[in-house]
Design a protein around this motif. Structure first.
Motif, PDB file in Angstrom:
ATOM      1  N   SER A   1       0.811  -1.217   0.000  1.00  0.00           N
ATOM      2  CA  SER A   1       0.000   0.000   0.000  1.00  0.00           C
ATOM      3  C   SER A   1       0.844   1.268   0.000  1.00  0.00           C
ATOM      4  CB  SER A   1      -0.942   0.018   1.213  1.00  0.00           C
ATOM      5  OG  SER A   1      -0.202  -0.057   2.420  1.00  0.00           O
ATOM      6  N   GLN A   2       2.137   1.155   0.355  1.00  0.00           N
ATOM      7  CA  GLN A   2       3.015   2.320   0.384  1.00  0.00           C
ATOM      8  C   GLN A   2       3.725   2.555  -0.956  1.00  0.00           C
ATOM      9  OE1 GLN A   2       5.712   2.436   3.704  1.00  0.00           O
ATOM     10  NE2 GLN A   2       4.120   1.967   5.206  1.00  0.00           N
ATOM     11  N   MET A   3       3.500   1.673  -1.910  1.00  0.00           N
ATOM     12  CA  MET A   3       4.127   1.840  -3.214  1.00  0.00           C
ATOM     13  C   MET A   3       3.522   3.040  -3.919  1.00  0.00           C
ATOM     14  SD  MET A   3       4.151  -2.177  -4.373  1.00  0.00           S
ATOM     15  CE  MET A   3       4.331  -1.722  -6.073  1.00  0.00           C
ATOM     16  N   GLN A   4       4.375   3.852  -4.509  1.00  0.00           N
ATOM     17  CA  GLN A   4       3.928   5.022  -5.259  1.00  0.00           C
ATOM     18  C   GLN A   4       4.095   4.735  -6.748  1.00  0.00           C
ATOM     19  OE1 GLN A   4       2.588   7.788  -3.748  1.00  0.00           O
ATOM     20  NE2 GLN A   4       2.812   6.687  -1.802  1.00  0.00           N
ATOM     21  N   LEU A   5       2.978   4.504  -7.431  1.00  0.00           N
ATOM     22  CA  LEU A   5       3.029   4.180  -8.849  1.00  0.00           C
ATOM     23  C   LEU A   5       2.674   5.393  -9.687  1.00  0.00           C
ATOM     24  CD1 LEU A   5       1.314   0.658  -9.017  1.00  0.00           C
ATOM     25  CD2 LEU A   5       3.734   1.224  -8.754  1.00  0.00           C
ATOM     26  N   ALA A   6       3.500   5.665 -10.681  1.00  0.00           N
ATOM     27  CA  ALA A   6       3.198   6.754 -11.608  1.00  0.00           C
ATOM     28  C   ALA A   6       2.062   6.319 -12.526  1.00  0.00           C
ATOM     29  CB  ALA A   6       4.435   7.102 -12.438  1.00  0.00           C
TER      30      ALA A   6
ATOM     31  N   ARG B   1      -9.230   2.903  -3.804  1.00  0.00           N
ATOM     32  CA  ARG B   1      -7.900   3.088  -4.398  1.00  0.00           C
ATOM     33  C   ARG B   1      -8.059   3.319  -5.886  1.00  0.00           C
ATOM     34  NH1 ARG B   1      -7.165  -2.224  -6.490  1.00  0.00           N
ATOM     35  NH2 ARG B   1      -8.372  -3.737  -5.292  1.00  0.00           N
TER      36      ARG B   1
ATOM     37  N   THR C   1      -5.542   2.229  -8.050  1.00  0.00           N
ATOM     38  CA  THR C   1      -4.867   1.135  -8.737  1.00  0.00           C
ATOM     39  C   THR C   1      -5.819  -0.029  -8.965  1.00  0.00           C
ATOM     40  OG1 THR C   1      -4.102   0.269  -6.613  1.00  0.00           O
ATOM     41  CG2 THR C   1      -2.585   1.687  -7.828  1.00  0.00           C
TER      42      THR C   1
ATOM     43  N   ALA D   1      -1.523   1.280 -12.387  1.00  0.00           N
ATOM     44  CA  ALA D   1      -2.019   2.635 -12.132  1.00  0.00           C
ATOM     45  C   ALA D   1      -2.471   3.211 -13.470  1.00  0.00           C
ATOM     46  CB  ALA D   1      -0.922   3.505 -11.519  1.00  0.00           C
TER      47      ALA D   1
END
Length: 212
Positions: A12-17, A43, A45, A58
């Motif tokens: 959940s802490q992953m930052q996807l462009a 969310r 995603t 994303a």
């Protein structure tokens, strides 16, 4: 000599462009269920899981207009043919221990009556009769739809619409939708999406309704 210490962070802490995809191999079903719970329902995603591979995608912001437009077109066409349906949006569909996927939109058509009033999916519920994807769809995603048994899948990508029909457990490409056999789906939908970029979705839908 120093050794590298692996660092593990919650998914959940992953930052996807926007437009990016993360592929995670060797994910057990239990881990997949845990990740779904961790990500939660609110969310941006989307996920696809098949054969131990998990993809987290994303979507690009511009994919929202085609997604909504195609969903609206399906509703217009079904209404014009006097066919009843039940939309199920981007619900997470799973085949226990095997696959999970979240379409951009989906519809119960042949099985619509069975799904009326369902606030949550039950283990014995059928898959949706039609699912729609409006981003680049990977093999993992297609495999997941096959495993879940979705009879018809539409994939809109880069101005083209592909229709996949499930035959003997595998998808084959088709130029015709069994739900709209007399309508050139692969032509009118790309044209309507392109038109929406020029005049807006409202007018594009109005023009389509007038045409049919």
């Amino acid at each position: 000599m120093t050794s590298a210490i692996p660092v593990f962070k919650p998914v959940s802490q992953m930052q996807l462009a926007p437009g990016s995809t993360v592929t995670i191999p060797d994910v057990s079903w239990e881990e997949f269920e845990s990740i779904l719970q961790e990500l939660g329902e609110k969310r941006t995603t989307r996920i696809a899981y098949s054969q131990g591979t998990l993809e987290i995608m994303a979507p690009l912001p511009e994919h929202e207009i085609p997604k909504d437009l195609i969903s609206d077109i399906v509703k217009i066409l079904l209404k014009a043919k006097d066919i009843r349906y039940q939309p199920f949006g981007s619900t997470t569909f799973k085949r226990q221990g095997v696959a999970g996927v979240e379409p951009d939109a989906c519809f119960y058509i042949q099985n619509y009556q069975q799904m009326i009033g369902h606030r949550r999916l039950q283990p014995d519920d059928p898959p949706p009769d039609l699912a729609i994807e409006t981003d680049v769809t990977s093999k993992t995603t297609l495999d997941a739809y096959e495993a879940i048994g979705v009879p018809e899948l539409w994939v809109y990508d880069s101005g083209n619409l592909s229709i996949y029909l499930l035959r003997d457990g595998k998808y084959i490409k088709s130029n015709i939708s069994p739900n709209f056999e007399d309508i050139a789906i692969t032509q009118i939908i790309p044209a309507a999406v392109e038109r929406s970029w020029q005049v807006g979705s409202f007018q594009a839908l109005e023009e389509l309704e007038a045409m049919i």
